[in-house]
Design an enzyme around this catalytic site. Structure first.
Site, PDB file in Angstrom:
ATOM      1  N   GLU A 107      19.851  36.618  65.061  1.00 47.89           N
ATOM      2  CA  GLU A 107      20.638  36.346  66.061  1.00 47.89           C
ATOM      3  C   GLU A 107      21.476  37.916  64.842  1.00 47.89           C
ATOM      4  OE1 GLU A 107      22.706  33.041  66.842  1.00 47.89           O
ATOM      5  OE2 GLU A 107      20.344  31.873  66.548  1.00 47.89           O
ATOM      6  N   LYS A 109      24.650  38.589  63.000  1.00 48.07           N
ATOM      7  CA  LYS A 109      25.929  37.562  62.748  1.00 48.07           C
ATOM      8  C   LYS A 109      27.321  38.559  62.966  1.00 48.07           C
ATOM      9  CE  LYS A 109      27.163  35.754  57.617  1.00 48.07           C
ATOM     10  NZ  LYS A 109      28.643  36.092  57.939  1.00 48.07           N
ATOM     11  N   ASP A 111      30.741  39.205  62.250  1.00 46.08           N
ATOM     12  CA  ASP A 111      31.513  38.697  61.456  1.00 46.08           C
ATOM     13  C   ASP A 111      33.251  39.299  61.937  1.00 46.08           C
ATOM     14  OD1 ASP A 111      33.166  39.731  58.834  1.00 46.08           O
ATOM     15  OD2 ASP A 111      33.344  42.247  59.210  1.00 46.08           O
ATOM     16  N   LYS A 304      23.036  39.484  54.026  1.00 41.65           N
ATOM     17  CA  LYS A 304      24.415  39.915  54.629  1.00 41.65           C
ATOM     18  C   LYS A 304      24.036  41.726  54.229  1.00 41.65           C
ATOM     19  CE  LYS A 304      27.669  38.993  54.266  1.00 41.65           C
ATOM     20  NZ  LYS A 304      28.524  37.849  53.749  1.00 41.65           N
ATOM     21  N   CYS A 398      51.329  56.086  24.356  1.00 41.93           N
ATOM     22  CA  CYS A 398      51.801  55.487  26.133  1.00 41.93           C
ATOM     23  C   CYS A 398      52.328  56.356  26.749  1.00 41.93           C
ATOM     24  CB  CYS A 398      52.424  54.181  25.847  1.00 41.93           C
ATOM     25  SG  CYS A 398      52.622  53.420  26.822  1.00 41.93           S
ATOM     26  N   CYS A 401      56.366  54.604  27.373  1.00 42.90           N
ATOM     27  CA  CYS A 401      56.995  54.709  25.944  1.00 42.90           C
ATOM     28  C   CYS A 401      57.302  55.713  24.991  1.00 42.90           C
ATOM     29  CB  CYS A 401      57.298  53.999  25.536  1.00 42.90           C
ATOM     30  SG  CYS A 401      55.450  52.529  24.657  1.00 42.90           S
ATOM     31  N   CYS A 416      48.497  49.778  24.262  1.00 43.13           N
ATOM     32  CA  CYS A 416      50.024  49.532  23.687  1.00 43.13           C
ATOM     33  C   CYS A 416      50.397  49.369  22.198  1.00 43.13           C
ATOM     34  CB  CYS A 416      51.259  50.513  24.818  1.00 43.13           C
ATOM     35  SG  CYS A 416      53.068  50.865  23.768  1.00 43.13           S
ATOM     36  N   CYS A 421      57.802  48.151  24.265  1.00 40.52           N
ATOM     37  CA  CYS A 421      57.910  49.415  26.011  1.00 40.52           C
ATOM     38  C   CYS A 421      58.092  48.354  26.861  1.00 40.52           C
ATOM     39  CB  CYS A 421      56.080  49.323  26.211  1.00 40.52           C
ATOM     40  SG  CYS A 421      55.768  50.403  27.073  1.00 40.52           S
TER      41      CYS A 421
END
Length: 663
Positions: A107, A109, A111, A304, A398, A401, A416, A421
């Site tokens: 069958e 499936k 959702d 699935k 970074c 900063c 960093c 910062c």
């Protein structure tokens, strides 16, 4: 008058069945509407004629305050999963080894949301979600709004009918058009929209969503005098239930595989979403012989579909800084629909992965939703690469900063290490106030960022000095919200030590480690002076954790922060159950337990706390040392691994039953 009401019931039920189940209406919609309005008018004047199975109940009842928890008459188990041909052949071999030659009922499936409909003497009286398989939520009023569900059947049967409620694609499109027109956030996919609709406390809203349903089984198939699954489905058709007619009886696994290939190609042609194929041993006697595991029937499996993959353009790579300083690259994509949701971003994890897959800005990339949840970049479509693309390199400083980024030996992430910062500080505060840490409700990411930008707070301790007059000018902060937030801040002061430890975001220390440390040392003062050797002598505290905590507590700025928190009234002691007071539970005591899947009655954290307080050790991974797995809804690979290792598996209700018996 009563005869007319009975006649209207008969006609409306007949027309509804023809339209919603048979898809073959015998009268125009206008005729159905006219008769329905006539019945509504009669019931308004003569409420004594309104019955529980009246066609008028489908328009929605008054809003509920909550959904009640109700037990299924028999457990509503979920199915084990197969993801490829090898899994299916292994299932087939096991089945045939145990019961000999079989045929399979195969069958689609659907959702959607698994539900159970209870009929008493032929009348629909109750509808439940699956929940944990033993207990579900009572969503009867919402299910009454689904016209394909018969409110009464022509035989006085008492049973539970199982099926999948779903939102047809056309209903989903209509819903999102309406949301878009109203400026509301669009629903992600039909499955989520259906689940959300059925969990509306106001069934009048559910009625507007135009949901549908396919029924596929009953709690006891012998109620239908059936000896095969195929016979049972035919009997459900005869009783007026809507079943899916794309099913097929297969004599062997090769026919099953052919059916799967067919619907893998044709799935998008359907008027509803499917996410796989269900394979069941057709003979009920052989089903009985095969039996069940604690979670699933051994005579059925769900194949699935593979995750959907699509191609889109990578427009940019965005960098974010986490609370520990880790720089995480994120792909900014040309928005594209993947597995029913619109994806515009995908994690790239780290620079090594970017170089390994040679991902460049401007590339056409294949996107997949891993586990149908997290978008990921699978690969680059090299033949579509523009000539002017350049190899991507992470920055040396970074982006927040400007401090130099470093890569710590043995790690793939750039980090960093600037303690000042701004991005790190903001993320640290967001973590500090989160539900699993200090649990300050109302202090979300947007407000935290505003407080930093306005320089109202500079660290987590400043939260406890906030005033109403500082909060009221912030965007969307009315008096009630401010009062509620200040109350939550005040309440958080009394949290137990483990929450504060976790909230401070000490590297390598998760919630469980913080719980162990608080239970062992009781006060922050003792943790300030603890040694690495003392820490590593504790079960589950490794060298990295110990070194991280000791280094953290030797930082003068950290000691000042902790002192500042204490001066603001934040509790520095453990309030939980002491180790010496823990009663060793006869079932859970000294057991290694893993929780997996979605728990519907208790939260994961509450279950962990309850089990730990009874002497259990709750871990995250299934190993040979695991004594017990508690499997909630949609349990995945951990359940499969536990079953393969022969580990005992319980559902949530069984756990709660034993938790209630603490001696």
């Amino acid at each position: 008058m009563e005869k007319r009401v009975q006649e209207l019931h008969r006609l409306l039920h007949q027309y509804n069945y023809e339209y919603h189940v048979l898809d073959n209406p015998s009268v125009p919609d206008a005729e159905y509407d006219k008769l329905l309005h006539e019945l509504i008018a009669i019931e308004d004047k003569h409420p004594e004629f309104k019955t529980a199975d009246s066609p008028t109940v489908r328009v929605g009842a008054e809003p509920l305050s909550k959904f009640d928890k109700v037990n299924h008459d028999t457990p509503m188990l979920s199915l084990g999963n197969a993801f490829n041909e090898e899994d299916l052949n292994a299932f087939d071999t096991r089945v045939r080894n145990e019961v000999g030659d079989v045929e399979y009922m195969v069958e689609l499936k659907i959702d959607g949301l698994a539900v159970s409909l209870k009929y008493v003497e032929g009348k629909f009286v109750q509808g439940l979600t699956r929940g944990d398989g033993t207990t579900g939520e009572n969503i009867t009023e919402n299910l009454r709004t689904i016209y394909a569900i018969p409110l009464s059947i022509n035989e006085p049967l008492t049973f539970e009918v199982r099926g999948e409620a779903y939102m047809p694609k056309k209903s989903f499109i209509a819903l999102n058009k309406k949301r878009e027109a109203n400026g509301e956030q669009l629903a992600a996919n039909p499955r989520n929209a259906a689940a959300g609709s059925l969990r509306q406390l106001d069934s009048r809203l559910a009625a507007k969503r135009k949901l549908d349903i396919f029924l596929y089984s009953v709690n006891d198939l012998r109620e239908l005098n059936a000896t095969r699954q195929s016979d049972a489905l035919d009997r459900l058709d005869e009783l007026g239930f809507k079943t899916n007619h794309e099913r097929k009886l297969c004599k062997n696994m090769q026919e099953v595989l052919d059916y799967i290939r067919l619907w893998t190609e044709k799935r998008n042609d359907l008027a509803y979403d499917i996410d796989g194929i269900v394979i069941k041993v057709n003979d009920l006697a052989k089903q009985d012989e095969l039996g069940f595991t604690a979670k699933s029937p051994k005579w059925a499996i769900a194949y699935k579909f593979p995750a959907e993959e699509v191609i889109t353009t990578l427009k940019d790579i965005e960098l974010s800084i986490g609370r520990t300083g880790v720089v995480t690259p994120t792909a900014i994509l040309e928005p594209v629909s993947v597995a029913g949701t619109t994806v515009g971003r995908a994690s790239l994890h780290n620079e090594d992965l970017i170089h390994e897959k040679d991902i460049r800005i401007g590339d056409s990339v294949v996107i997949r939703k891993a586990g149908e949840i997290i978008p990921e970049v699978v690969r680059v479509v090299l033949e579509r690469r523009p000539e002017d693309t350049e190899v991507y390199h992470m920055p040396e400083v970074c982006p927040s900063c400007g401090h130099e980024l470093v890569r710590i030996e043995g790690e793939v992430a750039l980090r960093c290490i600037n303690p000042k910062c701004d991005a790190k500080l903001v993320e640290g505060v967001i973590h500090f106030v989160s539900r699993t840490a200090m649990n300050i409700d109302g202090l979300g990411e947007r407000i935290v960022q505003s407080l930093y930008q306005e320089e109202i707070i500079n660290d987590v301790a400043d939260i406890y000095n906030l005033k109403r007059e500082q909060l009221l000018p912030l965007e969307r902060m009315g008096e009630k919200k401010v009062d509620k937030l200040l109350s939550a801040i005040e309440a958080s002061k009394s949290n137990s030590l483990e929450r504060l430890l976790f909230g401070l975001g000490i590297r390598h220390l998760g919630a469980k480690a913080c719980q162990i440390l608080a239970q062992e040392y009781h006060t922050m003062e003792k943790l300030k002076v603890v040694t690495i050797d003392e820490l590593t002598a504790i079960d589950d505290i490794g060298h990295k954790m110990a070194q991280s905590l000791v280094t953290y507590m030797q930082n003068e700025d950290i000691i000042k922060l902790i002192d500042k928190l204490e001066a603001s009234g934040v509790n520095m002691s453990y309030n939980g159950q002491k180790k010496e007071d823990i009663k060793v539970h006869p079932v859970f005591g000294n057991k290694t337990i893993v929780l997996t899947g979605k728990l519907s009655i208790m939260s994961r954290s509450d279950a962990t706390k309850a089990l730990t307080n009874l002497g259990a050790k709750v871990t995250s991974s299934v190993t040979k040392k695991t004594d017990l797995l508690i499997a909630g809804e949609d349990a995945g690979s951990k359940l499969s691994k536990a079953e393969s290792l022969g580990i005992e598996v319980w559902n949530e209700s069984m756990m709660i039953k034993h938790l209630s018996n603490e001696s």
